[in-house]
Design an enzyme around this catalytic site. Sequence first.
Site, short mmCIF file in Angstrom:
data_model
loop_
_atom_site.label_atom_id
_atom_site.label_comp_id
_atom_site.label_asym_id
_atom_site.label_seq_id
_atom_site.Cartn_x
_atom_site.Cartn_y
_atom_site.Cartn_z
N LEU A 1 162.39 81.03 137.88
CA LEU A 1 162.71 80.71 139.27
C LEU A 1 163.03 81.97 140.08
O LEU A 1 163.44 83.00 139.52
CB LEU A 1 163.89 79.74 139.34
CG LEU A 1 165.28 80.16 138.84
CD1 LEU A 1 166.00 81.07 139.81
CD2 LEU A 1 166.11 78.92 138.58
N LYS A 2 162.81 81.87 141.40
CA LYS A 2 163.18 82.95 142.32
C LYS A 2 164.41 82.51 143.11
O LYS A 2 164.42 81.39 143.64
CB LYS A 2 162.07 83.21 143.36
CG LYS A 2 160.73 83.58 142.82
CD LYS A 2 159.75 83.86 143.96
CE LYS A 2 159.31 82.63 144.75
NZ LYS A 2 158.57 81.61 144.01
N PHE B 1 153.31 90.02 146.36
CA PHE B 1 154.03 91.18 145.82
C PHE B 1 153.37 92.50 146.19
O PHE B 1 153.38 93.44 145.41
CB PHE B 1 154.20 91.06 144.30
CG PHE B 1 155.43 90.26 143.94
CD1 PHE B 1 156.61 90.88 143.57
CD2 PHE B 1 155.42 88.88 144.06
CE1 PHE B 1 157.74 90.15 143.30
CE2 PHE B 1 156.54 88.13 143.79
CZ PHE B 1 157.71 88.77 143.41
N GLY C 1 165.46 94.94 144.01
CA GLY C 1 166.84 94.88 143.52
C GLY C 1 167.03 93.56 142.79
O GLY C 1 166.08 93.03 142.22
N CYS D 1 167.41 90.81 138.15
CA CYS D 1 166.38 90.69 137.11
C CYS D 1 165.49 91.92 136.97
O CYS D 1 165.53 92.58 135.93
CB CYS D 1 165.53 89.45 137.37
SG CYS D 1 166.49 87.94 137.16
N LYS E 1 167.10 95.36 135.65
CA LYS E 1 167.61 95.34 134.27
C LYS E 1 166.53 94.97 133.27
O LYS E 1 166.52 95.45 132.14
CB LYS E 1 168.82 94.40 134.16
CG LYS E 1 168.47 92.93 134.03
CD LYS E 1 169.67 92.10 133.60
CE LYS E 1 169.40 90.61 133.70
NZ LYS E 1 168.33 90.09 132.89
#
Length: 438
Positions: free
Chosen positions: A151-152, A250, A258, A261, A264
């Site tokens: 999910l976003k 995208f 940022g 997700c 990292k």
Amino acid sequence: MKLCVVGTGYVGLVAGTCFSESGNDVVCVDVDERKIAALKRGEVPIYEPGLEELIKRNVAQQRLTFQTDLADAVRRSLIVFIAVGTPEGTNGEADLSAVWKVAEQIGDAVNDYKVVVDKSTVPVGTAARVSAIIRGRTSHPVDVVSNPEFLKEGAAIEDFQKPDRVVIGHRSERAHAIMEELYKPFMRTGNPILFMSPESAEMTKYAANAMLAARISLVNEIANLCDVLGSDVEDVRRGVGLDKRIGPAFLFPGVGYGGSCFPKDVKALITMAEAHGLPPRLLRAVDDVNTAQKTLLYRKLAAHYGDALGGKRFAVWGLAFKPRTDDMREAPAVTLIEALLAAGASVQAHDPVARHVAERIFGDRIAYCDAPYDALRDADALVIVTEWGEFKQPDFDRMRSLLRAPVIFDGRNLYELGTMKQLGFTYYAVGRPAVRPE
Ligand code: NAD
């Protein structure tokens, strides 16, 4: 079905709520007593469009409850989701301490057959280790399944209820049937559930995020080239994105990715490669480009003012790492604002929903404005960091009357160069020729 979700954050709360919305009995568990108390009072701790109404409805129907008692929730559930945070560890690796702790607690609580589902983003091999931890603490049968979440934030409910695909990694036909049944209501649009090994499911999540992060870093590098070569990346982006092999998603240049997700997960994948002696050349470049891109706006400001930023006052529009969320983890706005403050500038910021999070980060070091135009008052320039919808067609005359000088630094390419020129603004965007009054 009866299930519990351990970890009531952006993923766990959305997953638990959506599973209750499809008729299941769901218990959401968290160690954070304040968060659970707030949820019990009907307060939603995060901003996610549509979430509050869904929570209210399912709580009222008694299908959705909140508690801190993990053992009790596990005993009452057939399916136990682990959705705790897996933040960046000290060397870039995923910090799995919360996952191991929860696995131990589940192992101690198991009273019957359970399907334990890793929903958190976790390195390859985690399901096997979670399984070993639980089996070491109980003789009841338990199947551990990997079910990464795609999910976003900002569109989490829609994404969860109508996923492009659901990925399930398992080695048990019994768990396969249970997971298929659980997800059936979400697959009505015909998108598939992909069954695979836990190791492939775990890698699928990292690979997806690495691919998306790579697209962003690539388009940002192209934008930086456009900047020095005099091309307009907005034209280039459209020209490239219409190629069916590439596609338009995208490909928006900006001030770096940022959130909780991409940063990292790219770093965790780098550590996985290094641990196996593989040089993560491309992944490193993706991360390096992004780190540099987060300083782009500051560099543009410093160049415009000849490094004399001390005493200047800047309006900042947008604090969250992207629109429609209050999440500020790894947000480019934090990098920018810290740099401006260090240079002796002052900041008056507006974000439609992230103010309460920003206050925890900056305290009284910046001024907060509830309306976007309030942030402009007597500011030397406006800096746009997050592309909230309401920033896209502002009242430029009003902006000019409030700002000390008509100067905009736009990290999201929101405005037309021609319009800016016509209105007499000095306008710096990303990968586009700067507009300066004649
Ligand atoms: P979050 O920080 O919002 O929520 C994590 C929750 O887990 C917190 O409420 C925390 O109190 C709780 N928690 C921590 N330790 C616990 C414990 N021992 N027992 C019970 N609860 C505990 O994190 P998030 O953004 O929801 O992410 C969760 C996982 O999902 C991460 O692995 C993340 O990478 C992954 N993920 C996140 C997103 C996203 O957009 N946020 C999308 C896909 C996957």
